[in-house]
Design a protein around this motif. Structure first.
Motif, mmCIF file in Angstrom:
data_model
loop_
_atom_site.group_PDB
_atom_site.id
_atom_site.type_symbol
_atom_site.label_atom_id
_atom_site.label_comp_id
_atom_site.label_asym_id
_atom_site.label_seq_id
_atom_site.Cartn_x
_atom_site.Cartn_y
_atom_site.Cartn_z
ATOM 1 N N SER A 189 -6.041 8.966 17.029
ATOM 2 C CA SER A 189 -6.285 8.654 15.617
ATOM 3 C C SER A 189 -7.158 7.415 15.539
ATOM 4 O O SER A 189 -7.211 6.606 16.474
ATOM 5 C CB SER A 189 -4.970 8.419 14.861
ATOM 6 O OG SER A 189 -4.319 7.259 15.337
ATOM 7 N N GLY A 191 -7.999 4.887 12.190
ATOM 8 C CA GLY A 191 -7.887 4.632 10.763
ATOM 9 C C GLY A 191 -9.124 4.076 10.103
ATOM 10 O O GLY A 191 -9.183 4.013 8.870
ATOM 11 N N ARG A 194 -10.838 6.383 7.406
ATOM 12 C CA ARG A 194 -10.002 6.806 6.284
ATOM 13 C C ARG A 194 -10.804 7.391 5.123
ATOM 14 O O ARG A 194 -10.418 8.393 4.519
ATOM 15 C CB ARG A 194 -9.190 5.616 5.776
ATOM 16 C CG ARG A 194 -8.199 5.957 4.677
ATOM 17 C CD ARG A 194 -7.819 4.731 3.870
ATOM 18 N NE ARG A 194 -8.837 4.436 2.871
ATOM 19 C CZ ARG A 194 -8.692 4.684 1.565
ATOM 20 N NH1 ARG A 194 -7.582 5.193 1.122
ATOM 21 N NH2 ARG A 194 -9.663 4.398 0.718
ATOM 22 N N GLY A 313 -7.314 10.622 8.443
ATOM 23 C CA GLY A 313 -6.752 9.520 9.231
ATOM 24 C C GLY A 313 -7.834 8.595 9.780
ATOM 25 O O GLY A 313 -7.824 7.425 9.476
#
Length: 323
Positions: A189, A191, A194, A313
């Protein structure tokens, strides 16, 4: 002895209502040709007003249990991958637990958007290998039709509702790649991405919100990251693309699926494709495709499968398993 998490059963559920592309032409400025050309989608299913994510998940769970020849009382743990749970709490998983009559064990949700099922499958595998559970019911279920902005033609035509489920069971293996079950997983992942795929609302913002997506950016990241994570899972197991019988990808967009297969050097006749009939069902898309692939007679015992997905994500990953 090597412990493996093997697939014991699979099942899925789709809401009765089918929405063809031509129906959407009356809702938003779009056309059947525009949708097909850009996504490969021809139709999708929408949940009825009285249907919720846990309802879809429970029906998929029951189908998987039937396929496995098991009852809810045989299950130790239940995981639901979803971004569209019925309520803020309790979890959709505990609701499914009650609906199918599973009063023992434990249940919880995982939220990694479209990559949710891959994350849930990897988590279930870890629980089985650690001895926490012998049998785990892993479900992906979504009602994305509830978070669509019907003024945004670039996103609202892409998504659908549905659920798919797998029963994973602990079994002895030889420790080689010929073993049935999960052989490797690869999760990621980041972030910082986003803003290219998100819902602009939530509990703490006091606003349900709608799905927002920068399509070109998502496409670029999807092709690059999906091929890379699939290769990584294969490398962990000491295998290569030539060993793969089927890619079972997240069913987001036919162009992404084709581009990812090309990067892996695999022909489309080795890819399970259901996006034309279901649209993007987020966390439900891989288990749906697994169930449909088995029904079609594509996926057979002993086949080596790579499942891979990417979602908001950004979160992405893959699981390598032998059916």
């Amino acid at each position: 002895m090597t412990l493996r998490a093997q697939v014991r059963g699979v099942g899925h559920y789709l809401p009765e209502r089918i929405v063809e592309n031509t129906e959407l032409e009356g809702w938003v400025d779009t056309s059947d040709e525009w949708i097909r050309t850009r996504s490969g989608i021809e139709r999708r299913h929408f949940a009825a007003e009285s249907e919720h994510t846990s309802d879809l998940a429970a029906k998929a769970a029951e189908a998987a249990l039937t396929d496995a020849g098991l009852k809810a009382t045989d299950i130790d743990a239940l995981i639901v991958a979803t971004s569209t749970a019925d309520l803020t709490f309790p979890s959709a998983a505990t609701m499914v637990q009650a609906k199918i009559g599973m009063q023992q064990g434990f249940a919880f949700d995982i939220q990694a958007v479209c990559a949710g099922f891959v994350f849930a499958l990897s988590t279930a595998n870890a629980m089985i290998l650690s001895g926490q559970a012998k049998r785990v019911l892993v479900i992906g279920a979504e009602t994305f039709s509830r978070i669509m902005d019907w003024n945004d033609r670039t996103t609202c035509v892409l998504f659908g509702d549905g659920a798919g489920a797998l029963v994973l069971e602990a079994a002895e293996g030889t420790g080689t790649t010929d073993d049935r079950g999960i052989l490797a997983s690869d999760l990621h992942s980041d972030g910082t991405y986003r803003d290219i795929l998100y819902v602009d609302g939530g509990v703490s913002t006091q606003n349900t919100g709608y799905l927002r997506m920068q399509g070109k950016e998502v496409f670029r990241h999807a092709v690059e990251k999906l091929a890379a994570t699939a290769h990584s899972a294969l490398e962990k197991a000491g295998l290569g693309p030539d060993d793969v019988d089927w890619i079972v990808p997240h069913q987001a967009n036919l162009r992404i699926i084709k581009a990812t297969a090309q990067r892996m050097g695999l022909d489309m006749d080795r890819v399970v494709v259901t996006v034309q009939d279901h649209g993007n069902t987020s966390a439900a898309s891989i288990p749906l495709a697994l169930s449909v692939g088995k029904q079609r007679g594509q996926i057979k015992p002993g086949d080596l499968l790579v499942t891979e997905a990417i979602g908001g994500g950004l979160a992405w990953g893959s699981v390598l398993l032998r059916w």
